[in-house]
Each structure stands twice: as structure tokens, then as C-alpha cells.
Write a protein that holds these residues in place. Sequence first.
Motif, mmCIF file in Angstrom:
data_model
loop_
_atom_site.group_PDB
_atom_site.id
_atom_site.type_symbol
_atom_site.label_atom_id
_atom_site.label_comp_id
_atom_site.label_asym_id
_atom_site.label_seq_id
_atom_site.Cartn_x
_atom_site.Cartn_y
_atom_site.Cartn_z
ATOM 1 N N GLU A 37 40.466 49.903 51.126
ATOM 2 C CA GLU A 37 39.655 49.778 52.337
ATOM 3 C C GLU A 37 40.279 48.776 53.300
ATOM 4 N N MET A 38 40.928 47.750 52.771
ATOM 5 C CA MET A 38 41.600 46.752 53.599
ATOM 6 C C MET A 38 42.931 47.263 54.152
ATOM 7 N N GLY A 39 43.324 48.494 53.770
ATOM 8 C CA GLY A 39 44.524 49.103 54.321
ATOM 9 C C GLY A 39 45.800 48.881 53.533
ATOM 10 N N PHE A 40 45.696 48.428 52.277
ATOM 11 C CA PHE A 40 46.884 48.141 51.477
ATOM 12 C C PHE A 40 47.367 49.390 50.737
ATOM 13 N N SER A 41 48.688 49.516 50.602
ATOM 14 C CA SER A 41 49.271 50.581 49.794
ATOM 15 C C SER A 41 49.135 50.226 48.319
ATOM 16 N N SER A 81 35.237 26.912 38.653
ATOM 17 C CA SER A 81 35.316 26.386 40.020
ATOM 18 C C SER A 81 36.389 27.131 40.808
ATOM 19 N N ALA A 82 37.551 27.365 40.181
ATOM 20 C CA ALA A 82 38.638 28.093 40.849
ATOM 21 C C ALA A 82 38.235 29.537 41.136
ATOM 22 N N TYR A 83 37.544 30.172 40.185
ATOM 23 C CA TYR A 83 37.071 31.534 40.403
ATOM 24 C C TYR A 83 36.179 31.616 41.642
ATOM 25 N N ILE A 84 35.242 30.692 41.742
ATOM 26 C CA ILE A 84 34.273 30.724 42.835
ATOM 27 C C ILE A 84 34.977 30.582 44.182
ATOM 28 N N VAL A 85 35.957 29.675 44.267
ATOM 29 C CA VAL A 85 36.703 29.506 45.519
ATOM 30 C C VAL A 85 37.491 30.779 45.839
ATOM 31 N N SER A 86 38.087 31.397 44.816
ATOM 32 C CA SER A 86 38.857 32.627 45.061
ATOM 33 C C SER A 86 37.958 33.744 45.596
ATOM 34 N N TYR A 91 36.276 37.228 50.267
ATOM 35 C CA TYR A 91 35.212 37.668 51.167
ATOM 36 C C TYR A 91 35.493 37.292 52.619
ATOM 37 N N ALA A 92 36.006 36.091 52.834
ATOM 38 C CA ALA A 92 36.060 35.536 54.189
ATOM 39 C C ALA A 92 37.362 35.795 54.925
ATOM 40 N N ALA A 93 38.457 36.096 54.211
ATOM 41 C CA ALA A 93 39.770 36.156 54.868
ATOM 42 C C ALA A 93 40.510 37.432 54.490
ATOM 43 N N PRO A 94 40.194 38.563 55.126
ATOM 44 C CA PRO A 94 40.821 39.849 54.765
ATOM 45 C C PRO A 94 42.242 39.999 55.315
ATOM 46 N N ARG A 95 43.160 39.235 54.753
ATOM 47 C CA ARG A 95 44.575 39.302 55.105
ATOM 48 C C ARG A 95 45.396 39.289 53.818
ATOM 49 N N PHE A 96 46.572 39.923 53.852
ATOM 50 C CA PHE A 96 47.378 40.028 52.635
ATOM 51 C C PHE A 96 47.715 38.661 52.062
ATOM 52 N N TRP A 97 48.215 37.757 52.913
ATOM 53 C CA TRP A 97 48.639 36.461 52.375
ATOM 54 C C TRP A 97 47.446 35.598 51.964
ATOM 55 N N ILE A 169 30.748 42.470 47.592
ATOM 56 C CA ILE A 169 30.730 42.254 46.145
ATOM 57 C C ILE A 169 31.357 40.921 45.764
ATOM 58 N N PHE A 170 32.289 40.404 46.563
ATOM 59 C CA PHE A 170 32.879 39.105 46.243
ATOM 60 C C PHE A 170 31.913 37.961 46.528
ATOM 61 N N LEU A 171 31.167 38.073 47.600
ATOM 62 C CA LEU A 171 30.165 37.050 47.898
ATOM 63 C C LEU A 171 29.100 37.018 46.802
ATOM 64 N N ALA A 172 28.671 38.193 46.360
ATOM 65 C CA ALA A 172 27.643 38.264 45.322
ATOM 66 C C ALA A 172 28.141 37.743 43.978
ATOM 67 N N SER A 173 29.442 37.872 43.704
ATOM 68 C CA SER A 173 29.986 37.443 42.415
ATOM 69 C C SER A 173 29.933 35.931 42.226
#
Length: 434
Positions: A37-41, A81-86, A91-97, A169-173
Motif C-alpha cells: 500500500e505504501m508503494g514498495f516493490s 520500549s524499542a518495539y513501541i517506538v518502532s 505509523y507516523a513516517a511513511p517513507r522507506f528510510w 494497525i501500528f498505532l493500535a499495536s
Amino acid sequence: MGRPFDSPDPLYWKFRAYGFLKNLQFFDPFILLFFREMGFSFLEIGILYSIREISINVLEVPTGVLADAYGRRRAMLAAFSAYIVSFAVFYAAPRFWAYALGMVLFAVGETFRSGTHKAMILEHLRQRGMLDRKVDYYGHTRAASQLGSAIGALIAAGLVFYAGSYRIIFLASIVPYALDWLLLASYPKELDGELIPLSGGWLRRAAVRLASGVRDLAGLVRRPDVRSVLFNGAGFDAAYEVTKDYLQPILRTQALALPVLLGLRAEQRTALLVGVLYALIYLLTSYASSQAGRLAARIRGVAAAVDGTYLAGIGLLAAAGGGAWGGIPALAIAAFLGIYGLHNLRRPIVVGFIADRIPHRAMATGLSVEVQLRTALIAGLAPLLGFVADRLGVGVGVLGIATLGLIAHPLLRVAPGPRAAEGRSGFPRRGAPR
């Protein structure tokens, strides 16, 4: 064999609750569709998977140093803690990098968590004199994890159906992972393991840990029975991990082809089919995990079970790839269902086989070595599968992974061997098993 909770064991229920909440990964049934959906191959998705796995390997030593110094409980708290930040990044930054950074953060969580909770369970069983029931006990705790996955799939389907996008789904996780953080904070200190204070500087401590890991690996691979099961487990899990998400585009294609619910948007129709089927998959895997102890008790040799389930899994993977390639989605979906169930049936058996042949103080090392082997294989196979899927189709890519697994089988055949004795020489003793 009686259930592990026949006698009072409050930690058993905490272990089950941990697994249940951990597997409320609402993104899991839709992760590949999310990236698409984000356009990645498929190749870009494979690269993201590879970044995650390479990061896991690179971070293994420094996170191991911190886990040794601060204990298993704090390591698990750092992981979540790392999972939650990821999740927040995805959710917030839909860019490849940005997603590459999210994968690194997810890898931080994986390296702190991987093998740590299993080591805590095994330490608890050792303290209670219940190591002989480890396969049954671990199978039941893993079954709770799969039940969480089943419920999570239905919740995720509802979220996607309502929002019309996979990003939610990432925000809910974040919610179940925050609850798991609180649960882990309540674990008793007795499960921390032997602490080794940081001394001699970070680099020196890391170098000592790396050298210790090399010695551990050398000690483990000297015995054919241990070496073979480590490579067998890692090889099967790597093939499973790189291919399992490719069920999602097959389901999406099938959802759009069905002459039902035509008034709904494509994402809504996909959400319903994927959510319901993944719930069924996880109920199946929950049952399979709970039966691992019975299977191990009935078979003549555990080594034969590990090897036989490897071949069965590769056969199912070939059927999944062939079904997708040949335009028979029902065959591909049914084969993937079998792969999910088989993976969760064999995993407790593999862990039990390793535990039978490695002294308890080296158990976490053995699990860590297996994880390292698995992540290295995934890092190489994921972009390869993506490259082939982009050019020749998903079915050909999955079939190719199955072919590689079959070719590798003679090298991965499990050899039987003697059970471990406490303090067996040849296995270096580390300070704090992870």
C-alpha cells in the motif's frame, strides 16, 4: 502427562499472558499488504526485512552486554520500549528510510527479547524441578501466544475495515505492548540470571562478550547432534519467516476475485478474508503448539520428529508455491495453513531437543546461536525472494525457497546424540544466559 498447571504455579499464567499480549501484533496479518500500500516493490520489502535481520545480528553483542549487566527483566523491558517506538515510526513516517529506522528499532527489541523469555521459562522450570516437562510447558505457553494472534487478527481486520487503510494497525499495536511492559515489570528477580557488572569499559566488555560468543559457538558445533539441530531449526525457521507473509497477496487476489461483498471497497473485502483466515490459522497453530508435548511423548525419537517435520514443511512450501504459480489459490492457501500449523508443532520439540543436549547454563547460548543462524539466512533469502517475486511472480519465488530447502536437507539432517549432563565440559559457561 498432566498439564503444567496441575500444581500451583502463578508464573505459568504470567508466561501465558505475556505470550498472549506479545502476539497481539495487529500488523502481522497485513504487513506485506501494508508495505505494498505504501508503494514498495517486493524487492524493497525484502531489503527492509534484510535490514531488520542484519541489525539483529549486529546488535546481538551490545544488547547481550547490557542484558548480562542488568538482567533478563530489564532486557525485556528495553525490548518492549524499542518495539513501541518502532510502531510509532511505522505509523507516523511513511517513507522507506524511516521504515528502515523502524526496522532497526524493531531489531533492538528482537535482540533484547530473543531467547530471553525462553531462558526465563527454563530457569523457572529448573528451579521447580520440572525440566522434564519443558516441551509440554513451553507448548502450552506458546499456544497462548497463538491464541493472542488469532484474536489479534480479528481485531486488526476490524480496524482495517473501519479505517480503510493498513496504517492504523501500528498505532493500535502500541496498546498491548504497553500492557506487556507492565506485566514484565512484575516478574520476580529470581529470573534475572547471574548479573555481570559492566567493567573495563564498554568496548572491552563487548569484545569479551564477542570472544565468549565465538567460544560458545565453537563448543556447540563440535557435537554433531547439537550442530545439526541448530542448523535444522534455523534453516526451517528462515524458510518459514521469509515466505509466510506471501500468503497475504494471494489472499488479497482471492478476495477480489470472489463474487461476494461487491459493495465493499477492496481493502474492506481483503480485511474480512485475511482477518478471518488468519484467525483460523492462529487457532490451528495454538492447538498444534499445545499438542507438541503429546507428540514428543509418542514418537520413537525426537531427532526423527525434527527431521521429519522439516521435510514435511518443505513439501508444504513447495505445494504453496506451486499452487500460486499454477493459478490454484486454494492449494496455495491450504498449504500455507499446513505450514503455519507445522511450524508451531515442531518449534517446542526443537527447543526441547536442544535443551536435552545442552546444560542449562548454556541453554540460552544455544538458542542465541540458533537465532543468529536464522537471522543470517533470512537476511540473504528475503531480498532474493523479493527479487524473484517481482520478476517471475510470488509462486515461483516461494517454490524457489522450497527447492533451496530441499537441496540443503542432507546438510541439515538431525543426528541423535546423548543427553546433556549438568556442567558437561566443552560448553563454556557464560555469566547471564539470555
